[in-house]
Design a protein around this motif. Structure first.
Motif, PDB file in Angstrom:
ATOM      1  N   SER A 251       0.835  -1.210   0.000  1.00  0.00           N
ATOM      2  CA  SER A 251       0.000   0.000   0.000  1.00  0.00           C
ATOM      3  C   SER A 251       0.862   1.249   0.000  1.00  0.00           C
ATOM      4  CB  SER A 251      -0.932  -0.015   1.218  1.00  0.00           C
ATOM      5  OG  SER A 251      -1.841  -1.089   1.146  1.00  0.00           O
ATOM      6  N   ASN A 252       1.925   1.234   0.751  1.00  0.00           N
ATOM      7  CA  ASN A 252       2.811   2.407   0.808  1.00  0.00           C
ATOM      8  C   ASN A 252       3.473   2.656  -0.548  1.00  0.00           C
ATOM      9  OD1 ASN A 252       2.212   2.932   3.455  1.00  0.00           O
ATOM     10  ND2 ASN A 252       4.055   1.947   4.280  1.00  0.00           N
ATOM     11  N   HIS A 253       3.900   1.598  -1.202  1.00  0.00           N
ATOM     12  CA  HIS A 253       4.494   1.751  -2.534  1.00  0.00           C
ATOM     13  C   HIS A 253       3.467   2.273  -3.530  1.00  0.00           C
ATOM     14  CE1 HIS A 253       8.533   0.277  -1.908  1.00  0.00           C
ATOM     15  NE2 HIS A 253       8.089  -0.797  -1.282  1.00  0.00           N
ATOM     16  N   LEU A 254       2.231   1.773  -3.425  1.00  0.00           N
ATOM     17  CA  LEU A 254       1.171   2.253  -4.315  1.00  0.00           C
ATOM     18  C   LEU A 254       0.867   3.728  -4.058  1.00  0.00           C
ATOM     19  CD1 LEU A 254      -1.209  -0.844  -4.217  1.00  0.00           C
ATOM     20  CD2 LEU A 254      -0.144   0.117  -6.281  1.00  0.00           C
ATOM     21  N   LEU A 255       0.824   4.128  -2.790  1.00  0.00           N
ATOM     22  CA  LEU A 255       0.588   5.540  -2.440  1.00  0.00           C
ATOM     23  C   LEU A 255       1.641   6.437  -3.089  1.00  0.00           C
ATOM     24  CD1 LEU A 255      -0.326   5.491   1.367  1.00  0.00           C
ATOM     25  CD2 LEU A 255      -1.768   6.320  -0.497  1.00  0.00           C
ATOM     26  N   ALA A 256       2.892   6.030  -2.932  1.00  0.00           N
ATOM     27  CA  ALA A 256       3.989   6.835  -3.489  1.00  0.00           C
ATOM     28  C   ALA A 256       3.887   6.900  -5.010  1.00  0.00           C
ATOM     29  CB  ALA A 256       5.333   6.248  -3.060  1.00  0.00           C
ATOM     30  N   ALA A 257       3.550   5.783  -5.649  1.00  0.00           N
ATOM     31  CA  ALA A 257       3.476   5.742  -7.110  1.00  0.00           C
ATOM     32  C   ALA A 257       2.331   6.595  -7.639  1.00  0.00           C
ATOM     33  CB  ALA A 257       3.318   4.292  -7.580  1.00  0.00           C
ATOM     34  N   TYR A 258       1.153   6.477  -7.022  1.00  0.00           N
ATOM     35  CA  TYR A 258       0.028   7.311  -7.449  1.00  0.00           C
ATOM     36  C   TYR A 258       0.324   8.795  -7.215  1.00  0.00           C
ATOM     37  CZ  TYR A 258      -3.187   3.429  -8.365  1.00  0.00           C
ATOM     38  OH  TYR A 258      -3.807   2.323  -8.909  1.00  0.00           O
ATOM     39  N   GLY A 259       1.023   9.078  -6.140  1.00  0.00           N
ATOM     40  CA  GLY A 259       1.405  10.472  -5.862  1.00  0.00           C
ATOM     41  C   GLY A 259       2.327  11.033  -6.929  1.00  0.00           C
ATOM     42  N   ARG A 260       3.307  10.202  -7.381  1.00  0.00           N
ATOM     43  CA  ARG A 260       4.224  10.654  -8.431  1.00  0.00           C
ATOM     44  C   ARG A 260       3.475  10.951  -9.733  1.00  0.00           C
ATOM     45  NH1 ARG A 260       7.483   6.567  -6.504  1.00  0.00           N
ATOM     46  NH2 ARG A 260       6.870   5.197  -8.231  1.00  0.00           N
TER      47      ARG A 260
ATOM     48  N   THR B 220      -3.806  12.208  -6.969  1.00  0.00           N
ATOM     49  CA  THR B 220      -3.987  12.329  -5.520  1.00  0.00           C
ATOM     50  C   THR B 220      -5.341  11.792  -5.062  1.00  0.00           C
ATOM     51  OG1 THR B 220      -4.692  14.616  -5.886  1.00  0.00           O
ATOM     52  CG2 THR B 220      -2.403  14.267  -5.242  1.00  0.00           C
ATOM     53  N   ALA B 221      -6.357  11.870  -5.923  1.00  0.00           N
ATOM     54  CA  ALA B 221      -7.679  11.364  -5.532  1.00  0.00           C
ATOM     55  C   ALA B 221      -7.628   9.852  -5.308  1.00  0.00           C
ATOM     56  CB  ALA B 221      -8.709  11.705  -6.607  1.00  0.00           C
ATOM     57  N   ILE B 222      -6.954   9.134  -6.239  1.00  0.00           N
ATOM     58  CA  ILE B 222      -6.816   7.676  -6.088  1.00  0.00           C
ATOM     59  C   ILE B 222      -5.967   7.357  -4.865  1.00  0.00           C
ATOM     60  CG2 ILE B 222      -5.977   5.556  -7.170  1.00  0.00           C
ATOM     61  CD1 ILE B 222      -6.502   6.835  -9.887  1.00  0.00           C
ATOM     62  N   ALA B 223      -4.882   8.133  -4.686  1.00  0.00           N
ATOM     63  CA  ALA B 223      -4.004   7.906  -3.528  1.00  0.00           C
ATOM     64  C   ALA B 223      -4.773   8.118  -2.230  1.00  0.00           C
ATOM     65  CB  ALA B 223      -2.809   8.857  -3.595  1.00  0.00           C
ATOM     66  N   ARG B 224      -5.618   9.146  -2.183  1.00  0.00           N
ATOM     67  CA  ARG B 224      -6.370   9.414  -0.956  1.00  0.00           C
ATOM     68  C   ARG B 224      -7.399   8.306  -0.695  1.00  0.00           C
ATOM     69  NH1 ARG B 224      -6.400  13.330   3.318  1.00  0.00           N
ATOM     70  NH2 ARG B 224      -7.624  12.095   4.783  1.00  0.00           N
ATOM     71  N   HIS B 225      -8.022   7.841  -1.764  1.00  0.00           N
ATOM     72  CA  HIS B 225      -8.993   6.742  -1.613  1.00  0.00           C
ATOM     73  C   HIS B 225      -8.303   5.490  -1.073  1.00  0.00           C
ATOM     74  CE1 HIS B 225     -12.540   4.318  -2.462  1.00  0.00           C
ATOM     75  NE2 HIS B 225     -11.748   3.431  -3.074  1.00  0.00           N
ATOM     76  N   LEU B 226      -7.127   5.197  -1.607  1.00  0.00           N
ATOM     77  CA  LEU B 226      -6.351   4.047  -1.146  1.00  0.00           C
ATOM     78  C   LEU B 226      -5.948   4.236   0.315  1.00  0.00           C
ATOM     79  CD1 LEU B 226      -4.811   1.396  -1.839  1.00  0.00           C
ATOM     80  CD2 LEU B 226      -2.906   2.838  -2.561  1.00  0.00           C
ATOM     81  N   PHE B 227      -5.493   5.432   0.645  1.00  0.00           N
ATOM     82  CA  PHE B 227      -5.052   5.756   2.010  1.00  0.00           C
ATOM     83  C   PHE B 227      -6.205   5.579   3.003  1.00  0.00           C
ATOM     84  CE2 PHE B 227      -4.514   8.893   5.438  1.00  0.00           C
ATOM     85  CZ  PHE B 227      -3.241   8.595   5.885  1.00  0.00           C
TER      86      PHE B 227
ATOM     87  N   TYR C 262       0.553  15.129  -2.453  1.00  0.00           N
ATOM     88  CA  TYR C 262      -0.129  16.428  -2.461  1.00  0.00           C
ATOM     89  C   TYR C 262       0.836  17.552  -2.840  1.00  0.00           C
ATOM     90  CZ  TYR C 262      -4.550  14.817  -0.388  1.00  0.00           C
ATOM     91  OH  TYR C 262      -5.768  14.217  -0.170  1.00  0.00           O
ATOM     92  N   ALA C 263       2.023  17.506  -2.272  1.00  0.00           N
ATOM     93  CA  ALA C 263       3.005  18.560  -2.558  1.00  0.00           C
ATOM     94  C   ALA C 263       3.390  18.560  -4.033  1.00  0.00           C
ATOM     95  CB  ALA C 263       4.246  18.364  -1.689  1.00  0.00           C
ATOM     96  N   SER C 264       3.620  17.363  -4.589  1.00  0.00           N
ATOM     97  CA  SER C 264       4.012  17.257  -5.997  1.00  0.00           C
ATOM     98  C   SER C 264       2.893  17.706  -6.931  1.00  0.00           C
ATOM     99  CB  SER C 264       4.403  15.814  -6.339  1.00  0.00           C
ATOM    100  OG  SER C 264       5.506  15.405  -5.555  1.00  0.00           O
ATOM    101  N   ALA C 265       1.651  17.536  -6.490  1.00  0.00           N
ATOM    102  CA  ALA C 265       0.500  17.898  -7.319  1.00  0.00           C
ATOM    103  C   ALA C 265       0.117  19.370  -7.169  1.00  0.00           C
ATOM    104  CB  ALA C 265      -0.690  17.014  -6.970  1.00  0.00           C
ATOM    105  N   GLY C 266       0.935  20.138  -6.446  1.00  0.00           N
ATOM    106  CA  GLY C 266       0.640  21.560  -6.286  1.00  0.00           C
ATOM    107  C   GLY C 266      -0.445  21.841  -5.269  1.00  0.00           C
ATOM    108  N   ARG C 267      -0.562  20.975  -4.278  1.00  0.00           N
ATOM    109  CA  ARG C 267      -1.557  21.185  -3.207  1.00  0.00           C
ATOM    110  C   ARG C 267      -0.844  21.242  -1.854  1.00  0.00           C
ATOM    111  NH1 ARG C 267      -6.285  16.921  -3.738  1.00  0.00           N
ATOM    112  NH2 ARG C 267      -7.094  18.261  -2.069  1.00  0.00           N
TER     113      ARG C 267
END
Length: 603
Positions: free
Chosen positions: A49-58, A62-69, A87-92
């Motif tokens: 899950s952590n690897h998926l979070l990081a990958a979706y973030g890259r 962010t919406a998919i990453a937040r849903h997963l989180f 979030y930071a990478s996506a300008g949020r």
């Protein structure tokens, strides 16, 4: 037996799938790998899950990453930090900082990387208040002096303009913990906040106390930028030597900084040499050298290089086109500049902004095409500070071309503003004075006093053996023990200038120029030398003539625009003493040689 086989397959595939996730940067690849993990029944583990979070973030998803989180049963500090990074990478950045507060409520303690990510997000926002909250949490958690966190805090305070706070964090770091990144960050803070002297001093401290720490390209570019802002050619050349010794000459960031530094220090030839050594220049080096050419009045050279840039497939940006417009303005290429403005959208898909319109209005004003300038000014529809700059430029042109009727119209526009109007009002006063309307000129000054408006005094400086000597109008004392020699030399030159047909007097009372107010406070300063009415650049020139050997160009820097009286005086003096002078003023460079100037009077 089948269950054992599936487990063995999952164990074999898992490392490969995780490796694919780490390298994935597009949503399709991440989604495909996620599907395979689901099929294997391994997607719900904390590590996956952590690897998926990081990958979706890259990927910016962010919406998919937040849903997963939100669907994770267990979350650790890596989970929170991965989502924060997304979030930071996506300008949020605000959403990223909000996660730090949510972590505290969840009972998961942040680590150094979490705090550094939060501080970096505050840096993007330039929000010192929010940054202080992050800083306080880091202090409580014991991470404020961690190298990574402290460096992020330094950068955050610097971006927010809190230089003192940035330096306090830097000083609190253990000396042994400071590395090239932390030193580079503090140097960048000084350079970005126009504190060049402090940047140079800190770099000297690094060279003294940094043991064997080799400067990286970030450090070197920051110090070069500081030298550019101050016009410190001597130190800039020393830093260039370090660039060569440490093998950073091929770095684009350093190369662009060197192009800019040599240009701003009056050494265009060196700028061009640095540029020519860049193998495949991108838009940023091209823009830097085009801007340099513009400031030196090399309009046709700038246009040729711009054409070469486009032919090579390098797409210009808004700043590039602004540089080309400035080149046209400072070289009298009015019709070419107008054509470029009108074709920006169709040719380069760039909409003209306030700066482009202001530049072309200024260009038309310099050429005396004032009616066209007024029409374009009305067409531009600019507001706020952009409008003030535009109408102030037009007001100055009206005064120079002795069009009091149009100057009055532009002056009315300027008078609508409540700040930063001192220079424009001085222009208006001088326009009235030049037309013999002394009462109207006095009324402008009275209005300025009533509104508490005061113009910053002009100053000029000259660098001699790496030491800057700063002069203000009428004050010779910065020349030290040679002040009396400067006054004597200028008096002698005045006599020779009159023999050459110069009609003015170097030290006579004169109408206040738009760009260098003769501040009365400076005329009554205590000190060894006062030459009432002498502008600062002439005093700097006097010292240069005394101490800089013949054969070397005398370079004078100025914080405001050079007035026409001084410009004419420099031309005459260059012929008398047979020396080259280079003056950098607020707008451009003037290269005086044998009675002429490179600007050809295109101001």
């Amino acid at each position: 037996m089948a269950a054992t086989s599936n487990a063995a397959g999952a164990a074999t595939l898992m490392p490969l799938l995780i490796h694919l996730l780490r390298g994935a940067s597009d949503l399709a690849s991440v989604s495909a790998t996620h599907a395979k993990l689901l099929k294997l029944g391994a997607a719900s583990s904390l590590a996956s899950s952590n690897h998926l979070l990081a990958a979706y973030g890259r990927c910016g998803s962010t919406a998919i990453a937040r849903h997963l989180f939100d669907g994770m049963r267990d979350r650790n500090v890596v989970s929170w930090t991965a989502l924060m990074s997304g979030y930071a990478s996506a300008g949020r950045p605000r959403a990223a900082v909000a996660l730090l507060r949510a972590m505290a409520r969840s009972g998961v303690p942040p680590n150094a990387f979490t705090f550094s990510m939060a501080a970096s997000s505050c840096a993007r926002l330039a929000d010192a208040g929010l940054g202080r909250q992050v800083h306080a949490r880091a202090e409580v958690a014991g991470y404020a002096c961690d190298n990574v966190v402290a460096t992020a805090l330094v950068d955050m305070y610097g971006k927010a303009g809190r230089v003192g706070d940035a330096r306090a964090v830097f000083d609190a770091m253990p000396v042994t913990a400071r590395n090239t990144v932390s030193w580079a960050s503090m140097l960048s803070v000084y350079a970005q906040n126009a504190l060049g002297h402090d940047a140079i001093q800190l770099f000297a401290e690094l060279r003294t106390n940094g043991e064997d720490m080799a400067p990286n390209h970030f450090m070197l570019s920051s110090v070069v930028n500081a030298c550019a802002g101050l016009g410190r050619l001597g130190i800039g050349k020393c830093i260039h030597g370090m660039v060569l010794r440490h093998g950073h000459e091929d770095n684009d960031v350093v190369a662009v900084a060197l192009v800019d530094m040599y240009s701003k220090c009056g050494c265009y030839e060196y700028s061009k040499k640095v540029f020519d050594r860049i193998n495949q220049p991108s838009v940023i080096p091209y823009t830097s050298i085009i801007v340099a050419m513009a400031k030196y009045g090399l309009g046709r050279c700038a246009l040729t290089l711009f054409s070469d840039m486009v032919d090579r497939g390098v797409q210009p940006n808004s700043v590039t086109l602004l540089g080309v417009l400035h080149a046209c303005s400072h070289s009298g290429l009015v019709d070419t500049g107008l054509q470029l403005l009108r074709s920006m959208r169709s040719k380069y898909s760039i909409d003209p902004c306030a700066s482009h319109y202001t530049c072309v209005v200024d260009m038309l004003g310099r050429a005396g095409r004032l009616e066209g300038a007024f029409e374009l000014a009305d067409e531009a529809h600019v507001n706020g500070n952009d409008a003030l700059i535009l109408w102030s430029s037009l007001l100055s042109a009206c005064r120079n071309h002795k069009r009091l009727d149009l100057a009055t119209m532009a002056g009315e526009k300027v008078s609508e503003f409540t700040q930063d109007v001192a220079g424009a009002l001085v222009v208006m006063s001088n326009a009235y004075a030049s037309a013999g309307q002394a009462d109207d000129a006095a009324a402008v000054w009275s209005n300025m006093r009533r509104r508490g408006i005061r113009k910053d005094p002009g100053c000029s400086w000259i660098e001699i053996k790496d030491v800057p000597y700063v002069f203000y109008a009428g004050v010779v004392s910065p020349a030290g023990s040679r002040a009396s020699e400067v006054m004597l030399l200028l008096d002698e030159l005045e006599g020779k200038m009159r023999e050459k047909g110069y009609m003015g007097r170097i030290g006579s009372a004169r109408v206040l120029d738009a760009d260098e107010e003769e501040d009365g406070a400076h005329h009554h300063q205590e000190g060894r030398g006062v030459m009432v009415g002498v502008h600062s650049e002439l005093l700097a020139l006097g010292l240069g003539l005394l101490v800089i050997p013949k054969g070397m160009a005398i370079r004078v820097m100025k914080n405001l625009r050079m007035c026409r009286d001084c410009h004419e005086a420099f031309k005459v003096i260059s012929a008398i003493v047979e020396r080259e002078f280079v003056v950098r003023d607020l707008n451009r460079f003037h290269h005086f040689r044998m009675g002429s100037c490179s600007c050809n009077d295109y101001w």
